[in-house]
Design an enzyme around this catalytic site. Structure first.
Site, mmCIF file in Angstrom:
data_model
loop_
_atom_site.group_PDB
_atom_site.id
_atom_site.type_symbol
_atom_site.label_atom_id
_atom_site.label_comp_id
_atom_site.label_asym_id
_atom_site.label_seq_id
_atom_site.Cartn_x
_atom_site.Cartn_y
_atom_site.Cartn_z
ATOM 1 N N LYS A 1 33.160 41.409 51.686
ATOM 2 C CA LYS A 1 34.330 40.649 52.154
ATOM 3 C C LYS A 1 35.611 41.136 51.466
ATOM 4 C CE LYS A 1 37.202 37.738 53.480
ATOM 5 N NZ LYS A 1 37.569 37.215 54.760
ATOM 6 N N CYS B 1 44.788 35.927 52.477
ATOM 7 C CA CYS B 1 43.586 36.763 52.356
ATOM 8 C C CYS B 1 43.914 38.159 51.871
ATOM 9 C CB CYS B 1 42.914 36.839 53.721
ATOM 10 S SG CYS B 1 42.702 35.215 54.447
#
Ligand code: SAJ
Length: 413
Positions: free
Chosen positions: A213, A267
């Site tokens: 991720k 993010c």
């Protein structure tokens, strides 16, 4: 097939709420848990507290059918999903406080046979830590970091990968990575997500899933940094960077991303730091990319200052505050930083336009700024600074820009 009939989702934000809604729409009973009473009330009325296409329609449906209910305190369920923010501290070290609080909030209601999935983006090792926190709160149960495959509770990491603005489609269509603390943990989580995921589900260990991720977002950050670096170089050389990139991308193995005012959101501007924190010495490229992208808002503010110096009383229309097009999310937004810099440096009168919010963020309110409409801002401005390529701005009448100085950070005007 998953034997899971009910899921407690902790954190009803940009990821937790859409995930809850999609599970509920596929027949799973969802207990949504959030610390914010206003969000809980609004969700229970069937009204999302965030803007995401189609979310309102689907939320109303699953609230009305009784499949989704929000609450402030955890209740027993077959599985739990943790979807809370993972910010960084002042020194860019990951801050796991929200994950720890979420984990401790579900510990009292855990029962043998439950599955706990961490969806929040987290540094390598966080899923292990989650298992340890749960074990510390529930010595009467066994967890995979102690008991391996024989554990009472299964623990896995299934990082979210959906793109804001396309969340409901991507939740269903995207491939997922699931990392278990043991293979059975991964399989249990895979069975759960199979309820709605139509993409592939790839199983691995939790540490690899955590790193995957972070890698996805760091990859993107590094590539945007390349585009942003080019934009600054081209500005000095008098070359149109958009034309340049369009031409270079005609090469079959070149695919340069878009320069912009900087990289924002919760993010891509955050996650690369978790890799840096894990290995500062060997993450030089990732650190350089962060520096280039964080430097871009200063470059844009300087450009506006230079343009403003040519006017006695410059009026600057600042178009957009969101971190990207067609969303209401102002988190880590370079546009907010740029407007803040222009205001504190008293570059001129600033007319701020952001059609997706009703109020300015506190940092800008404190500087006495106010929101105005696109039409008013563009009409009055000497300088039009496009910060976000919102559809509404793109649809604006270009003729109104004819006699203005236009600083287009997105290359769309
Ligand atoms: N940006 C550019 N140039 C580009 C692309 C993006 O300047 O060519 C900027 C955007 O304007 C924005 C920032 O980068 O400020 C990030 O935008 P984004 O649309 O690329 O990504 P996010 O932050 O909305 O979502 C990302 C996605 N990750 C990847 O594409 C690898 C999403 O799939 C993740 O789920 C999400 O992060 C997350 O939650 O981690």
């Amino acid at each position: 097939m998953s034997g899971v009939r009910s899921v407690g989702v902790v954190g009803l934000g940009y990821i937790g709420l859409p995930t809850s809604v999609v599970f509920a729409d596929h027949g799973v009973d969802i207990i949504g848990i959030d610390v914010n009473p206003a969000s809980v009330d609004s969700i229970n009325r069937g009204e999302p507290h965030i803007v995401e296409p189609q979310l309102d329609v689907l939320l109303r449906k699953v609230v009305e059918s009784g499949k989704l209910r929000a609450t402030l305190t955890a209740e027993a369920a077959d599985a739990f999903i943790i979807a809370v923010p993972t910010p960084f501290r002042e020194n860019h070290e990951p801050d796991l406080a929200y994950i720890e609080a979420a984990v401790r909030s579900i510990a009292p209601v855990l029962a043998k046979g439950n599955l706990v999935v961490l969806e929040s983006t987290a540094p390598v090792g966080a899923t292990d830590r989650m298992s340890e926190w749960l074990a510390a709160s529930r010595p009467d149960l066994t967890f995979p970091h102690q008991a391996g495959e024989a554990s009472d509770i299964r623990v896995a990491h299934c990082p979210e990968r959906v793109l804001p603005g396309q969340i409901l489609r991507e939740l269903v269509e995207n491939d997922r990575i699931i990392g278990g603390l043991t293979p059975k943990c991964a399989q249990a989580a895979s069975d759960l997500y199979r309820v709605f995921v139509r993409g592939q589900i790839k199983l691995t260990d939790a540490r690899t899933a955590e790193m995957a991720k972070l890698t996805e977002n760091a990859f993107r950050d590094v590539n945007i940094a390349f585009a942003n670096e080019l934009s600054v170089i081209c500005d000095g050389l008098g070359i149109d960077v958009w034309e340049l990139i369009g031409l270079a991308n005609l090469h079959p193995r070149v695919n340069i991303l878009n320069p912009g005012p900087g990289v924002g959101g919760h993010c891509i501007a955050v996650d690369p730091w978790f890799i840096v924190a894990a290995d500062r010495q060997n993450s030089r490229l990732i650190q350089a990319a962060r520096a280039v992208n964080d430097g871009k808002p200063h470059f844009v503010a300087d450009k506006v200052k230079q343009a403003a110096a040519k006017f006695a009383r410059p009026v600057v229309a600042c178009l957009g505050l969101a971190y990207k097009a067609n969303v209401d999310d102002l988190r880590e937004s370079p546009a907010v930083d740029i407007v803040h810099m222009l205001a504190t440096q008293k570059v001129g009168e600033l007319l701020v336009v952001e059609p997706h919010v009703d109020a300015l963020p506190a940092s800008l309110q404190a500087l006495d700024l106010q929101l105005t409409t696109y039409a008013n801002a563009v009409e009055r401005a000497d300088i039009v600074l496009l910060l976000v390529d919102h559809a509404q701005f793109m649809a604006g009448d270009r003729a109104l820009l004819k006699d203005k100085v236009v600083i287009d950070t997105r290359g769309v005007l």
